[in-house]
Design an enzyme around this catalytic site. Structure first.
Site, mmCIF file in Angstrom:
data_model
loop_
_atom_site.group_PDB
_atom_site.id
_atom_site.type_symbol
_atom_site.label_atom_id
_atom_site.label_comp_id
_atom_site.label_asym_id
_atom_site.label_seq_id
_atom_site.Cartn_x
_atom_site.Cartn_y
_atom_site.Cartn_z
ATOM 1 N N GLY A 132 44.551 33.769 43.794
ATOM 2 C CA GLY A 132 45.687 34.959 43.829
ATOM 3 C C GLY A 132 46.037 35.338 42.460
ATOM 4 O O GLY A 132 47.135 35.884 42.351
ATOM 5 N N ARG A 170 34.621 37.852 51.577
ATOM 6 C CA ARG A 170 33.712 38.150 52.509
ATOM 7 C C ARG A 170 33.484 39.757 52.464
ATOM 8 O O ARG A 170 34.111 40.271 51.964
ATOM 9 C CB ARG A 170 34.500 38.182 53.972
ATOM 10 N N LEU A 213 33.063 43.400 53.259
ATOM 11 C CA LEU A 213 33.781 44.465 54.127
ATOM 12 C C LEU A 213 32.659 45.533 54.536
ATOM 13 O O LEU A 213 31.775 45.848 54.117
ATOM 14 C CB LEU A 213 34.668 45.331 53.430
ATOM 15 N N HIS A 221 34.999 41.890 39.417
ATOM 16 C CA HIS A 221 33.957 40.830 39.686
ATOM 17 C C HIS A 221 33.663 40.152 38.164
ATOM 18 O O HIS A 221 33.794 40.708 37.228
ATOM 19 C CB HIS A 221 32.491 41.517 39.975
ATOM 20 N N THR A 224 30.911 49.788 47.715
ATOM 21 C CA THR A 224 29.990 50.402 48.796
ATOM 22 C C THR A 224 29.339 49.295 49.750
ATOM 23 O O THR A 224 29.790 48.206 49.574
ATOM 24 C CB THR A 224 29.048 51.159 48.013
HETATM 25 C C1 GRF Z 1 37.857 36.635 39.886
HETATM 26 O O1 GRF Z 1 37.563 36.092 39.073
HETATM 27 C C2 GRF Z 1 37.233 37.861 40.492
HETATM 28 O O2 GRF Z 1 36.527 38.420 39.736
HETATM 29 C C3 GRF Z 1 36.416 37.191 41.528
HETATM 30 O O3 GRF Z 1 37.248 36.188 42.568
HETATM 31 C C4 GRF Z 1 38.216 35.835 41.423
HETATM 32 C C5 GRF Z 1 39.633 35.701 41.944
HETATM 33 O O4 GRF Z 1 40.283 34.948 41.655
HETATM 34 N N1 GRF Z 1 35.913 38.380 42.483
HETATM 35 P P1 GRF Z 1 41.837 34.904 41.894
HETATM 36 O O5 GRF Z 1 42.013 34.572 43.437
HETATM 37 O O6 GRF Z 1 42.525 36.381 41.703
HETATM 38 O O7 GRF Z 1 42.552 33.975 40.802
#
Ligand code: GRF
Length: 365
Positions: free
Chosen positions: A177, A258, A260, A276, A308
């Protein structure tokens, strides 16, 4: 005398199609909501018209727009939308339809060409529509969206101009989070004028969900179903219902582990962003930081992109670069990437609120 435009019927359009066919000409068919017409619509329709000899637009009825876009839409009713569309140079006829999908009309009309705009690929078209297009022998053409031109961005600009432009966001996550925390603090210190209208998680004991509860945001655990890797159909629907009830403008995936699917993907098309931990298109999917180390990359980073149906493949909105240092582990590298994510994600959302859907290249921040 009434000035109302009388839309065409499916039978009218079928006759037009058969007349064109007899002359070796082509009918182009497209469908959409076309609420608050803008230059992106006009350019799209001009391009669609150029694919054949007549263009027919199937316009979603008011009831179907509400289902597709949420309770606040459309802004213009179906009669007005039909009248404005029909006045365009590129448009030969407009018909109004009630379904969320054009499957029935495609079966009735058998268009020579079916045009679709946006972030679709032929594969990500709705399966029913695709089957109908196959039955009709229609050629499918995907036309690019004009960046920054959309009804949503027009509405956002109008709201921002009147000082009421708080973007209503939902944040979905499964883990630590830290991105949610960054969004909350950007909202609290005024760097992001947004309302966190819903926080949704598939992990009841995650820090992500605890954080949302402690901060007092509407937090929802959605039971993902029995498959440990997938999100079941009931969960997909439940998430959609939470988003609709919260009248969400933008859905933010911040570590949501997961995939969507429908109805969220279509219902919020162009309004779902993911962060990402790589410079996409490099290192899609899970384990991106380890992949960057294994590949010997000297640089990686993070990407905020549209979501997407295809994983990590939607349009890139913004990227930030991060060096890979000697001795880095996946953890040390991920921590450095997250520091950038925490700045980039709120920035992208605020830009969205101010000017509509943002597009920025890597390194340009
Ligand atoms: C982040 O590094 C994001 O890029 C990836 O999942 C991680 C989530 O981290 N999709 P957090 O739960 O916000 O600390």
């Amino acid at each position: 005398m009434s000035a109302d435009y009388s839309p065409a019927t499916a039978a009218d359009v079928r006759r037009l199609r058969d007349t064109l066919d007899a002359r070796g000409k082509k009918l182009v068919f497209t469908n959409g909501c076309f609420d608050l017409l803008h230059a992106g619509h006009v350019r799209y329709l001009e391009q669609a018209r150029a694919l054949g000899d007549a263009l027919v637009v199937a316009l979603n009825s008011d009831a179907s727009v509400r289902l597709l876009k949420g309770a606040g839409r459309p802004l213009n009713n179906q009669n007005d939308r039909a009248e404005v569309l029909a006045a365009l140079r590129a448009v030969d006829a407009v018909l109004v339809f009630e379904d969320q999908r054009a499957t029935g009309l495609i079966d009735a009309i058998h268009p020579h060409v079916y045009a679709k705009g946006g972030d679709y690929t032929v594969e990500s078209l709705n399966a029913g529509e695709r089957a109908a297009l196959n039955r009709a022998g229609s050629e499918v053409r995907i036309l690019p969206l004009v960046p920054g031109r959309s009804t949503t961005s027009t509405i956002n600009r109008m709201n921002a101009g009147h000082g009421v432009g708080r973007l209503r966001i939902a944040v979905l996550g499964s883990g630590a989070g830290s991105n949610l925390r960054a969004i909350i603090s950007a909202v609290q210190n005024g760097r992001l004028e947004a309302e966190i209208a819903a926080v949704i998680s598939d992990q009841p004991d995650s820090n992500f969900l605890k954080l949302a509860c402690e901060a007092g945001f509407p937090a929802h655990f959605v039971d993902p179903g029995s498959n440990p890797r997938k999100l079941g159909d009931a969960a997909q629907k439940e998430i959609f219902e939470h988003l609709e009830r919260a009248r969400v403008d933008v859905v933010v995936l911040a570590g949501f582990m997961r995939i969507l699917k429908e109805p969220v993907i279509s219902g919020y098309s162009g309004r779902i962003v993911n962060v990402h931990p790589s410079l996409l298109p490099r290192h899609k999917g899970a384990g991106a930081t380890q992949l960057a180390i294994d590949a010997g990359d000297s640089e990686t980073g993070c990407t905020v992109h549209l979501v997407t149906a295809e994983i990590d493949a939607g349009r890139t909105l913004a990227q930030a670069r991060v060096p890979v240092l000697p001795g880095d582990t996946a953890e040390t590298l991920h921590a450095r990437i997250k520091t950038e994510e925490h700045k980039l994600l709120p920035q992208v959302l605020n830009e969205w609120r101010e000017r509509g859907l943002p597009v920025r290249d890597a390194g340009a921040s």
